[in-house]
Write an enzyme that holds these catalytic residues in place. Structure first.
Site, PDB file in Angstrom:
ATOM      1  N   GLU A 240      -3.525 -32.496 -15.942  1.00 48.92           N
ATOM      2  CA  GLU A 240      -4.407 -32.443 -17.159  1.00 48.92           C
ATOM      3  C   GLU A 240      -5.753 -33.056 -16.594  1.00 48.92           C
ATOM      4  O   GLU A 240      -5.048 -34.472 -17.212  1.00 48.92           O
ATOM      5  CB  GLU A 240      -3.509 -32.376 -18.189  1.00 48.92           C
ATOM      6  CG  GLU A 240      -3.939 -31.719 -19.435  1.00 48.92           C
ATOM      7  CD  GLU A 240      -3.413 -32.055 -21.152  1.00 48.92           C
ATOM      8  OE1 GLU A 240      -4.040 -32.115 -22.089  1.00 48.92           O
ATOM      9  OE2 GLU A 240      -2.199 -32.421 -20.889  1.00 48.92           O
TER      10      GLU A 240
ATOM     11  N   ARG B 168       9.651 -40.775 -11.801  1.00 45.76           N
ATOM     12  CA  ARG B 168       8.298 -41.150 -11.957  1.00 45.76           C
ATOM     13  C   ARG B 168       8.023 -42.647 -11.570  1.00 45.76           C
ATOM     14  O   ARG B 168       8.544 -43.811 -11.851  1.00 45.76           O
ATOM     15  CB  ARG B 168       7.770 -41.110 -13.489  1.00 45.76           C
ATOM     16  CG  ARG B 168       8.172 -41.930 -14.522  1.00 45.76           C
ATOM     17  CD  ARG B 168       8.333 -42.068 -15.630  1.00 45.76           C
ATOM     18  NE  ARG B 168       6.296 -41.891 -15.756  1.00 45.76           N
ATOM     19  CZ  ARG B 168       5.613 -40.249 -16.496  1.00 45.76           C
ATOM     20  NH1 ARG B 168       5.883 -39.382 -16.263  1.00 45.76           N
ATOM     21  NH2 ARG B 168       3.690 -40.774 -16.611  1.00 45.76           N
TER      22      ARG B 168
ATOM     23  N   LYS C 295      -1.557 -42.180 -19.188  1.00 40.81           N
ATOM     24  CA  LYS C 295      -3.008 -42.114 -19.838  1.00 40.81           C
ATOM     25  C   LYS C 295      -3.451 -42.857 -21.369  1.00 40.81           C
ATOM     26  O   LYS C 295      -4.833 -42.653 -21.183  1.00 40.81           O
ATOM     27  CB  LYS C 295      -3.248 -40.052 -19.440  1.00 40.81           C
ATOM     28  CG  LYS C 295      -3.248 -40.236 -18.171  1.00 40.81           C
ATOM     29  CD  LYS C 295      -3.708 -38.598 -17.528  1.00 40.81           C
ATOM     30  CE  LYS C 295      -3.072 -37.913 -17.893  1.00 40.81           C
ATOM     31  NZ  LYS C 295      -3.491 -36.130 -17.358  1.00 40.81           N
TER      32      LYS C 295
END
Ligand code: ATP
Ligand code: MG
Length: 555
Positions: free
Chosen positions: A33, A260, A270
């Protein structure tokens, strides 16, 4: 027995799908994104997705910007993400996509679901929807709008699209059920109203799809075979499959989740990285202390080392935290054979060579790499004054200290042996100057008088050395798990995460281009700063990683 390395569970699944003929080849995607800069966690996903594409004939990996939220995205991020993927050494060729180009397709799918009685426009308020959805113990209750006719729903959805509702007045929901123990399956919202300008579609739309609805459709639209995502999406998978099954899509992608990457002493979200940048705790997204790809690039981490690291930590189903020391180890492993050696004195102490004129040699010839002759050698000037590290002199030497001390001998790296003859102190008792004499004919050999040295120290010639700003980076956080800190991650920022040294370095280093990596002998690996180092004018170095070895083990 074959010596093929064991495949991770995702590569196993892909291999099985190819052998069974389920797929002719594999298509993966990396779907960031564009609302921030990429970090090391993304590097893991990039290496996985693009890596798999490199391993099979005709396989490919799409770079897809998941730009379905108009409020958070910026083109600056799109450009930085492209640069980061390229820097890591991957290529999307012609397969660059933007989810916002599929808005019409998403809309068609939504209309299809409405026509099949599988979606409805709900005009309850967001609070009511939340309340009526129930919780894990309590089943949800239907909204009073749930049983609208197909015609009503089509009309209301058209009104949503036409901008007849304000934000929060209506949503489109999938009609799945309200009793599932998986909350994601309780009539999830597919579209919400946002009167916002989108970077790509401008003001064409005021309804925007939710991630859970859009993502499977994006994958199916691009004929993705294996859609790889992180574990937190595991209980979104039934919904992913529901949309794929019930929408008119051209292919059936399979979602597979993996753990992850998280690293000790590092934050990898982020949102939190953005906060560090916006509140000025760091100098920008490319601050060398950040785990962003642009930060580690500026820090001098080689892309090959990142790829190797991602391979080494592997792909599993179990979330865990990787020791950042493992990453630093890989960085050293890659820099050791590739970085030429140079001399730089970070904390300079002036040394006067009293008998310098007696020694005719004014240059030292030094190997550029101790193990690799192909790096060649260089001449380094030597004159009557040099700089050595402050740590390389002790007035009263501690036990096993083999460097310079009153009357003691030490070798200048690549040069002669020197002997300390005296020193000077200032009023506060600090050593300001050391006097030595050099032993003639000891460059490259022991002293004819039988003096031997256990240590060689680095040095620079005061007559030719140049000043350099050297940034010594340390971990950005003082604790292993900053996310778990009681006072929040900002409360455990390391106040000493950067220390700037006014160093003296070999003159040639001033001429090197930005992004030049080398080892400062006995100190660490360094890189010229991509923003502030100006060749010929100003030398600015960032420490990539310190050397693990202490001086004692080196000569
Ligand atoms: P963050 O959690 O840092 O905000 P994100 O998941 O929101 O990141 P996206 O741009 O949506 O960021 O991520 C793009 C891809 O990178 C996704 O497929 C996501 O699963 C993957 N990814 C993000 N963070 C990690 C991580 N720490 N380890 C592995 N993959 C990750
Ligand atoms: Mg995300």
């Amino acid at each position: 027995m074959s010596d093929t390395p064991k495949l991770d569970f995702i590569r196993e699944i892909i291999a099985t799908d190819l052998t069974s003929g389920k797929h002719e080849t594999t298509v993966t995607r990396f779907p960031p994104e564009p609302n921030g800069y990429l970090h090391l966690g993304h590097a893991k996903s990039i290496c996985l997705n693009f890596g798999i594409a490199e391993e099979h004939p005709n396989a490919k990996c799409n770079l897809r910007f998941d730009d379905t939220n108009p409020e958070k995205e910026e083109t600056e991020y799109v450009e930085s993400i492209k640069a980061d993927v390229k820097w890591l050494g991957f290529d999307w060729a012609d397969d660059l996509y933007f989810a916002s180009n599929y808005f019409e397709f998403f809309h068609d799918c939504a209309v299809h679901l409405i026509n099949n009685g599988l979606a409805y426009v709900d005009e309850e308020s967001p609070e009511e929807i939340k309340l009526h959805r129930g919780n894990v113990q309590t089943p949800g209750v239907p909204s009073k709008y749930r049983d609208r006719s197909v015609e009503q729903n089509l009309e209301k959805f058209a009104d949503m699209r036409a901008g007849k509702f304000k934000e929060g007045e209506a949503v489109l929901r999938a009609k799945i059920g309200l009793t599932s123990s998986n909350m994601n399956m309780r009539d999830p919202v597919m579209y919400r109203i946002m009167h916002a300008k989108h970077h790509n579609t401008g003001n064409d739309w005021c309804i925007y799809p939710m991630y859970d609805f859009a993502h499977p459709l994006e994958d199916a639209h691009e004929h993705i075979t294996h859609s790889l995502c992180t574990l937190e999406f595991e209980n979104h998978r039934p919904l992913y499959n529901w949309f794929v099954e019930n929408c008119p899509v051209p292919s059936t992608p399979r979602q597979i989740e993996f753990a992850r990457l998280s690293l000790t002493y590092t934050i990898m979200s982020k949102r939190k990285l953005l906060q560090l940048v916006q509140e000025g705790h760091v100098s920008g997204w490319d601050d060398p202390r950040l785990p962003t790809i642009s930060g580690i690039r500026r820090r001098g981490y080689p892309p090959e080392a990142i790829r190797h690291f991602c391979k080494r930590i592997g792909i599993t189903k179990y979330n865990g935290t990787t020791d950042v020391a493992l990453l630093e180890h890989d960085i050293r492993d890659h820099l050791n054979p590739t970085a030429p050696r140079r001399m730089a004195v970070l904390n300079p102490l002036k040394v006067v060579i009293e008998n310098f004129s007696e020694e005719p040699t004014t240059t030292a010839v030094i190997q550029n790499h101790p193990q690799d002759e192909s790096f060649g050698e260089r001449e380094v000037s030597l004159s009557g004054e040099i700089f050595i590290e402050r740590d390389d002199f002790q007035e009263i030497p501690e036990k096993k200290y083999f460097r310079l001390a009153p009357e003691k001998y030490v070798r200048l790296r690549g040069g002669p042996i020197i002997q300390c003859t005296g020193f000077e102190k200032n009023d506060s008792g600090e050593i300001t100057l050391v006097c030595v004499k050099l032993l003639p004919n000891t460059t490259g050999q022991d002293s004819p008088e039988g003096v031997k040295c256990k240590a060689a120290i680095h040095w620079v010639d005061a007559a030719t050395a140049v000043d350099a700003e050297v940034r010594l980076y340390d971990r950005l956080f003082t604790v292993e798990d900053p996310d778990a800190a009681e006072g929040g991650f900002l409360s455990v920022l390391n106040p000493e995460s950067v220390d700037t040294a006014n160093a003296k370095v070999e003159a040639s280093l001033l001429l090197e281009p930005a992004g030049y990596s080398c080892q400062f002998e006995r100190t660490g690996y360094f890189v010229t700063d991509s923003k502030e180092h100006i060749p010929g004018e100003k030398a600015v170095f960032n420490r990539t990683v310190a050397l693990r070895d202490s001086w004692g083990k080196r000569r």
